[in-house]
Design an enzyme around this catalytic site. Sequence first.
Site, short mmCIF file in Angstrom:
data_model
loop_
_atom_site.label_atom_id
_atom_site.label_comp_id
_atom_site.label_asym_id
_atom_site.label_seq_id
_atom_site.Cartn_x
_atom_site.Cartn_y
_atom_site.Cartn_z
N SER A 8 3.58 -2.59 5.18
CA SER A 8 3.12 -3.46 6.27
C SER A 8 3.51 -4.91 6.01
CB SER A 8 1.60 -3.37 6.39
OG SER A 8 1.00 -3.80 5.17
N CYS A 180 -4.40 0.17 -2.66
CA CYS A 180 -3.60 -0.57 -1.67
C CYS A 180 -2.57 -1.36 -2.46
CB CYS A 180 -4.50 -1.52 -0.87
SG CYS A 180 -3.60 -2.71 0.15
N HIS A 182 -1.01 -4.00 -1.95
CA HIS A 182 -1.23 -5.45 -2.02
C HIS A 182 -2.12 -5.82 -3.20
CE1 HIS A 182 0.29 -5.50 2.11
NE2 HIS A 182 0.36 -6.82 2.02
N1 DGL Z 1 -0.22 -2.31 1.46
C1 DGL Z 1 -0.89 -1.39 2.26
C2 DGL Z 1 -1.54 -0.24 1.54
O1 DGL Z 1 -1.13 0.11 0.45
C3 DGL Z 1 -1.54 -1.78 3.56
C4 DGL Z 1 -2.18 -3.09 3.69
C5 DGL Z 1 -2.48 -3.40 5.15
O2 DGL Z 1 -1.52 -3.74 5.83
O3 DGL Z 1 -3.62 -3.30 5.58
O4 DGL Z 1 -2.46 0.36 2.04
#
Ligand code: DGL
Length: 265
Positions: A8, A180, A182
Site C-alpha cells: 500500500s 504489518c 510498516h
Molecule cells: N503494510 C501493510 C500491511 O502489511 C498495510 C498497511 C496499510 O496500508 O494499512 O498490512
Amino acid sequence: MRIGVFDSGLGGLSVLREIRREMPAASLHYVADSAWVPYGPRGEAFIQRRSLALAGFLVEHGADVVVVACNTATAAAVPLLRQSLGLPIVGMEPAVKPATAASRNGRVGVLATVGTLQSARFAALLDQFSSNIEVLTRACPGLVEQVEAAALDTPRTRALVEQYTAPLLRAGIDTLVLGCTHFVFLRPLIEAVAGPEVTVIDTGAAVARQVRLVAGCLEGAGDRAGGVEFWTSGDAEHLAAPLNALWGERVALNSLPGEYVGQSA
Ligand code: DGL
C-alpha cells in the site's frame, strides 16, 4: 530474474531489503500504492482491485514472481491474484506460527491493521494455533501514516506505540508479532517500549527466503541486470524524502502510469 513487489505504501520496503539481501543479483521492481495508503480501513473489494492493478503493472514490466509485501493485501487478494495471473505469487501473514514456537508463557500479541485482523484468512490462522497459545490482537490506526512520513521516533509515534502495546504488555505477553510490514520500521521503538522480556518477531526474512526458493524453481526466467526501480501511484515529489529515508539511499522514483492509479472506492 525479475521480482515485482508491491505494498500500500512504503512498508513493503522492509520486505524488499530482505529480498535484496537474499538475492543480490535479481532485478527488483517496487510499487508503493501511495495514492490509496492506508489499506487497513478499506474494504476487501477495493484492495482486491488495487492488488490486481499493481500486480498487472509488475507483470507488464517483466516480473517472473510477484511478492505481496503487505499482510492486508495478502489477506484480501492473494487467492484472486493466483487465479488471475499465470505466475507465482508470494504473500505474507502475521508470524503467529513462529510466535507459538518462540513464546515461553504461551501469551502472544499481534499488531496489525484492522483489515488483516478482521479477515477470514487471519481467523483461520488463529484457529490453527490458538489451541496452544493465547493470542491478543491490537489494530493500530495512525501508525502506518507515521511510517509513511518516516516519523520513526517522534513523540506522536512513541505515544501511539505505547497506547497500542500497553494492553498487550499488561496482559503479560512475552512475544509480539509485527503483523504489518510498516511496523518493521518501528522495531527499535517497539522493542524499547516493550522491554527486554518481550521477543519481537516479523516475517520479512522468511518471506525473502521463500521468494528465493520460488524463483529458484522457475525455468527460463532470463538473466537481468540487478538493481531496484521504484514506482508510486501517489505524488512522487512528496514521497521522495520518506522513501530515501526509509530505504537508506537516494533513489529515482517513477510515477505509475495513469491507467494503473485507479479511482476511489
Ligand atoms: N503494510 C501493510 C500491511 O502489511 C498495510 C498497511 C496499510 O496500508 O494499512 O498490512
